[in-house]
Design an enzyme around this catalytic site. Structure first.
Site: not given
Ligand SMILES: *Cc1c(COP(=O)(O)O)cnc(C)c1O
Length: 364
Positions: A93, A89-91
């Site tokens: 990325c 859930q990387s912001n």
């Protein structure tokens, strides 16, 4: 959209090594600062909030600040691909994927998760935007360390893309936190000064996940000779890890006589169950803040940092330089849509949902 602008660094930063040549404007600059009634704050403190959750919509949060320099570097090197990595859930990325598409580059994301089968990768939260952008996604084990597991994979992928497409790939490290991305929060510090930072605040407090925001603010604060204190509330790893990372950044920009411990207060004890994991108290706090102030915090970073700030103001008030506190909201809005808040929110608001089938009756 892809306009490379010459970067003019502030006077107080001119002696740093590796000053970027270019920048691309991606963020909405001059995000607002306003007073904030953070629930649980002792009355002697005044808390304000800098709204870096408003740097954009899909391209929002703190990562876009760093990407202004990283993407300029990629474009100036005529790369065709951008490769980066992060949690599923990387912001970071997601922001990289959106920025890449705005600049006609192809995004490639290494996503850490324990999910064993690619059909189980969902489309909630940040993943929806990753997918909308047509990012190539590579699923890697959740505990993969950056240096030994992720960076070598990114290099392998870059080689493969070069062979297959004839185009170079630009590698962005985890969180965009290197000496290029650093200039994102040097720029924000300049912006804060123009917004009256020195007259209005004693302390700046923010979430810390890969250390780039912390490094940019603390280095700027040091270089300007400011008397403000910077406090980084960590949401993963530990104090030793970030001290080491920031000391390395200091060395790489030529500040080898400055030490992390002299310019930054790293605050431990608020990561709860660990990176990306929440407790019901944390989720209830996020809900309480939304109700009391209309500010939405994400469960992975800003929620833990704001709760950590509130707890430190209560139990450790002497840690702060003064009573005028500026909390930096670093964004993360799509993390609110990953499902983790759903059960708490439904339980807390079940009496607020009323059936009202007929105009002739009152709501139930
Ligand atoms: C990445 C991130 C942070 C942490 O910033 P770093 O510069 O990586 O330490 C804080 N908040 C949000 C919402 C983030 O996405």
């Amino acid at each position: 959209m892809s306009k490379l602008l010459p970067y003019v660094c502030p006077k107080w930063a001119q002696n740093l090594n590796h000053i970027p040549k270019y920048r691309i404007q991606l963020a909405n600059p001059d995000t607002p600062i306003h007073r904030w009634s953070l629930p649980g704050t002792p009355s002697k403190f005044e808390v304000s909030i800098k709204r870096d959750d408003m740097t954009g919509s899909t391209l929002s949060g703190n990562k876009v600040r760093k990407l202004e320099f990283l993407m300029a570097d990629a474009v100036s090197r005529k790369c065709g691909h951008v490769i980066t990595c992060g949690g599923v859930q990387s912001n970071h990325c997601r922001a990289t994927a959106v920025a890449a598409r705005q600049l006609q580059l192809q995004p490639h994301l290494l996503l850490r998760t324990d999910v064993q089968d690619q059909s189980k990768i969902g489309s909630e939260g940040n993943l929806l935007l990753d997918r909308l952008c047509g990012s190539n996604m590579y699923i890697v084990p959740r505990k993969s360390p950056y240096e030994t597991e992720l960076k070598p994979r990114m290099e392998t992928l870059a080689k493969k893309l070069r062979e297959e497409t004839g185009k170079e790939a630009y590698l962005v490290p985890v969180g965009g936190s290197n000496s290029v991305g650093l200039f994102g929060y040097i720029t924000v510090f300049e912006e804060l000064i123009s917004q009256g930072l020195f007259d209005q605040f004693d302390d700046i407090v923010f979430a810390c996940g890969s250390g780039g925001t912390a490094a940019g603010l603390a280095i700027s604060n040091h270089l300007t000779g400011s008397r403000i204190r910077c406090h980084a509330i960590i949401v993963c790893d530990d104090k030793a890890y970030f001290t080491d990372h920031i000391n390395q950044t200091l060395c790489s920009v030529g500040l080898d006589t400055v030490h992390c411990q002299d310019i930054l207060d790293i605050i431990e004890g608020h990561k709860g169950r660990g990176y990306g994991l929440s407790t019901s108290e944390e989720l209830e706090f996020i809900m309480n803040v939304s109700q009391q102030s209309g500010i939405m915090l994400d469960p992975v970073y800003s929620g833990k940092a704001a709760r950590g700030l509130m707890e430190e103001l209560r139990s450790n008030p002497d840690r702060f330089q003064g009573n005028r506190i500026l909390f930096l909201h670093t964004g993360g809005v799509f993390g609110m849509y990953d499902g983790s808040l759903d059960s708490v929110v439904k339980a807390e608001t079940k009496d607020l949902v009323h059936m009202w089938p007929s105009i002739d009756s009152s709501p139930e």
